[in-house]
Scaffold this motif. Structure first.
Motif: not given
Ligand code: MN
Ligand code: AHG
Ligand code: MN
Length: 345
Positions: A75, A98-99, A120, A122-123, A125
């Motif tokens: 992520d 998102e992060e 996003d 890394l979707d 996770s």
């Molecule tokens: Mn994500």
């Protein structure tokens, strides 16, 4: 055209520019995001060999993002790759992820552009460490006129305002799926050459389906209209829907949506009593909206169950919403259960 007749993403984008669908700045933006996705794809593909599996954080302390969720190493790495790739090109005014708690303006040391990028990084996770498909989702908005210092509020535009959206799924193949508002198209990464090649022009989602995607373990927490809807799907041929339904749930939205763009289906993350206070599970700005634009551009539909997704006026960068998207007639059926329930109540 290359010697084997393949159309690379670069050529596709230049032709979109000539057709007046995008300008040079947006073309650069998509190229930069695609390049970052290639880097993420390489990192994902290395897995344990690259030391990228497991949780982020140090000294046994998990790293927690603004969502209150533990971050995985990938992520954090994917977020850094996207930030670094997009900082210096001059195509963006700001980014949100998102992060990250808040949006970031482009540093003054670089030229500023006219677009806002949300992602996003890394979707899916929870699937990283078990070698199941994950992905990157992104949404592009115009920076409002006259804005010099970008803030979170400038990102709060409805999904209809998106000028481009896409995702990249890191599965058995790495596939980029893109819309600039003129259809939804898929590009497969040619790993030897290192370029994305157009493999489906003008994706069309079948209007009808016999396949649904939902996390059934939440069933007892759902609202009554969702209980009724899925109850009727499970009743199959003998029930009011008159046909048997199959179920799939990858738990990576990118992979579930990719299946739906490929062969139809309905994807749902409805409201449930566990996530009701937050408004839902999935995030509007960088999950639901870009996926909804891709799905609508492929002839499908996307709704909160009570409103067209792309019409939702956002109130926060990390706002959550219930999601129903995919085959048009099936999404309309799910929405119908909500409408009848609300009318009766
Ligand atoms: Mn994500
Ligand atoms: P993320 O990994 O970006 O936080 O997103 C995960 C999302 C989405 O990809 C998926 O559809 C859903 O969470 C899965 O949720 P459950 O684990 O509740 O099934
Ligand atoms: Mn996600």
């Amino acid at each position: 055209m290359t010697s084997n007749g393949a159309i690379a993403l670069t050529r596709f984008l230049i032709e979109e520019q000539r057709a007046g669908h995008i300008n040079a700045e947006l073309r650069l933006l998509v190229e930069v995001v695609a390049r970052a996705c290639k880097q993420i794809s390489v990192a994902v593909g290395k897995g344990a060999l690259g030391g990228v599996l497991g949780d982020a954080g140090s000294a046994g302390e998990a790293s927690i993002n603004v969502q209150g969720e533990a971050q995985k190493k990938l992520d954090v790495l994917s977020n850094e790759i996207l930030l670094e790739a997009n900082a210096w090109g001059g195509h963006l005014a700001g980014l949100a992820s998102e992060e990250m708690d808040h949006s970031q303006p482009i540093p003054d040391s670089y030229p500023h552009g006219n677009y806002l990028l949300l992602f996003d990084p890394l979707d899916g996770s929870s699937n990283i460490d078990v070698n199941v498909s994950v992905g990157t989702i992104f949404s592009v908005l115009r920076c409002p006129e006259g804005v010099t210092a970008v803030e979170d509020s400038h990102f709060l535009q409805p999904g209809t305002a998106q000028v481009a959206a896409g995702y990249c799924v890191y599965g058995p193949q790495t596939t980029l799926v893109l819309t600039v508002g003129h259809g939804t198209h898929a590009f497969t990464l040619d790993r030897e050459v290192g370029s994305f090649v157009l493999t489906v022009r003008g994706i069309h989602i079948p209007e009808d389906t016999k396949e649904f995607a939902v996390n059934m373990s939440n069933q007892r927490f759902w609202e009554p209209p969702m209980q009724a809807y899925v109850g009727d799907l499970l009743a199959g041929k003998e029930g009011p829907r008159g046909k048997d339904f199959n179920m799939r749930w990858v738990a990576s939205m990118v992979a579930d949506v990719h299946r739906i763009l490929t062969r139809g289906g309905i994807f749902s993350y409805p409201l449930d009593s566990k996530c009701a206070a937050k408004g839902g599970k999935l995030r509007l700005m960088y999950e639901a909206n870009p996926m909804s634009l891709l799905v609508e551009q492929a002839g499908g539909a996307a709704s909160t169950g009570r409103q067209r997704m792309l019409d939702v006026q956002p109130s926060g960068l990390h706002q959550r919403v219930p999601v129903f998207l995919g085959s048009k007639h099936e999404v309309e059926a799910a929405v119908g259960y909500h409408a009848r329930h609300d009318t009766a109540a």
